[in-house]
Design a protein around this motif. Structure first.
Motif, short mmCIF file in Angstrom:
data_model
loop_
_atom_site.label_atom_id
_atom_site.label_comp_id
_atom_site.label_asym_id
_atom_site.label_seq_id
_atom_site.Cartn_x
_atom_site.Cartn_y
_atom_site.Cartn_z
N LEU A 11 0.86 -1.19 0.00
CA LEU A 11 0.00 0.00 0.00
C LEU A 11 0.90 1.24 0.00
O LEU A 11 0.99 1.98 0.99
CB LEU A 11 -0.94 -0.03 1.21
N CYS A 55 -2.36 4.28 -2.17
CA CYS A 55 -3.16 5.11 -1.25
C CYS A 55 -3.97 6.15 -2.03
O CYS A 55 -5.12 6.44 -1.68
CB CYS A 55 -2.26 5.80 -0.25
N GLU A 64 -1.98 6.60 7.24
CA GLU A 64 -2.62 7.32 6.14
C GLU A 64 -3.86 6.57 5.65
O GLU A 64 -4.92 7.18 5.43
CB GLU A 64 -1.63 7.50 4.98
N VAL A 65 -3.75 5.25 5.50
CA VAL A 65 -4.89 4.46 5.05
C VAL A 65 -5.96 4.40 6.13
O VAL A 65 -7.16 4.53 5.85
CB VAL A 65 -4.44 3.03 4.67
#
Length: 316
Positions: free
Chosen positions: A65, A70, A93-94
């Motif tokens: 990822l 993202c 962030e995800v």
């Protein structure tokens, strides 16, 4: 609600099917990259990918990822990400992308058995009870607060196959039912008790070694924990022998050399252990199909003999 589903094996695919059957809006599915399988080593789609494509859901399979992945995920504008046995850790962030965050179905009663193999470790440790947890994810390993639980008792006859099937059914039910009251659950998640944390790392080839010098009960619990995916195995007459089904006859006392065959009959094969006696009910000899010990002896009476030693694999 726009839902992104992330998962890979059959356990996860069943959860995706349950959400689809309940009418939820799955806008995309994420899964591990396809990997070669079978004799021809052809690339095979993951179970989650098969279910998603059959339902007309787009599938993404990034190796990592990374920032590009993202950005693609952000473009989906998810309200929530549901994660079930995906196989990749999600970055902060995800985790922060969806308005409702990311939730995970984990096959244990957290904080017990965080990690990759909670079902196997519950069996290996002789736990009397386990279950599934619905957790709001944070950057740690299965460390987020829990939204809901569902539990089940572990029977003496359970192995990782039967227990996984039961936990899968519980997880599907818990996930669908929790979605009906998700905003309320997210308002009051229960932090995990960090003093009760245990870990269940990934099962390796070393875990599948038969070690006759330990207690019969420990061998039995490991045998059922590893069946059917990666059965316990030993060496018999220099060849690999898988031990598939067993029961404990005695938990105390030393009755012979560890690994020694003490008795053979229609009921199975009795083995001496470091402490106690283990009765092996089903085996798989090299190049043969799984079969009951009694059935194997009916066709090959001299395959096992009283006094022979089943040896621990040395070079694994």
């Amino acid at each position: 609600m726009r839902i992104v589903f992330a998962g890979t094996p059959d356990f996860a695919a069943k959860h995706l099917e349950s959400l689809l059957s309940a009418g939820f809006n799955i806008v995309s599915a994420y899964s591990q990259p396809d990997r070669p399988s079978g004799r021809g080593k052809q690339l095979q789609p993951t179970p989650v990918k098969r279910v998603a494509l059959a339902a007309g859901i787009p599938v993404k399979q990034p190796l990592h990822l990374d920032p590009e992945a993202c950005d693609e995920l952000r473009d989906l504008n998810p309200d929530i990400i549901v994660v079930v046995a995906y196989g990749l850790l999600l970055s902060r962030e995800v985790l922060d992308l969806p308005s409702f965050g990311c939730i995970n179905v984990h096959a244990s009663l957290l904080p017990r058995w965080r990690g990759a193999a909670p079902i196997e470790y519950a069996l290996m440790s002789g736990d009397a009870k386990t279950g599934v947890s619905l957790m709001r994810m944070d950057p740690g390993l299965d460390s987020g607060p829990v939204l809901a639980y569902s539990s089940t008792n572990i029977s003496d006859d359970d192995d990782s196959g039967t227990l996984s099937d039961r936990l899968c059914s519980l997880g599907c039910e818990l996930l669908v039912n929790s979605f009906q009251k998700l905003p309320t659950l997210l308002e009051s998640p229960v932090p995990q008790n960090t003093h009760l944390v245990t870990y269940a790392p990934k099962i390796t080839k070393l875990d599948a070694k038969f070690v006759p010098s330990v207690d019969a009960l420990k061998i039995h619990n490991k045998l059922r924990a590893l069946f059917p995916r990666s059965p316990l195995w030993c060496l018999h007459q220099g060849q690999r022998l898988r031990l598939l089904k067993s029961k404990v006859l005695k938990t105390e006392g030393v009755h012979g050399q560890p690994g020694e065959i003490l008795k053979l009959g229609n009921n199975g094969m009795d083995l001496a252990c470091g402490n106690g006696i283990l009765r092996v009910l089903q085996v798989q000899a090299e190049g043969r199909k799984p079969m009951a010990v009694a059935t194997l002896l009916n066709g090959h009476a001299d395959f096992f003999k009283v006094g022979q030693i089943l040896h621990e694999p040395i070079n694994v």
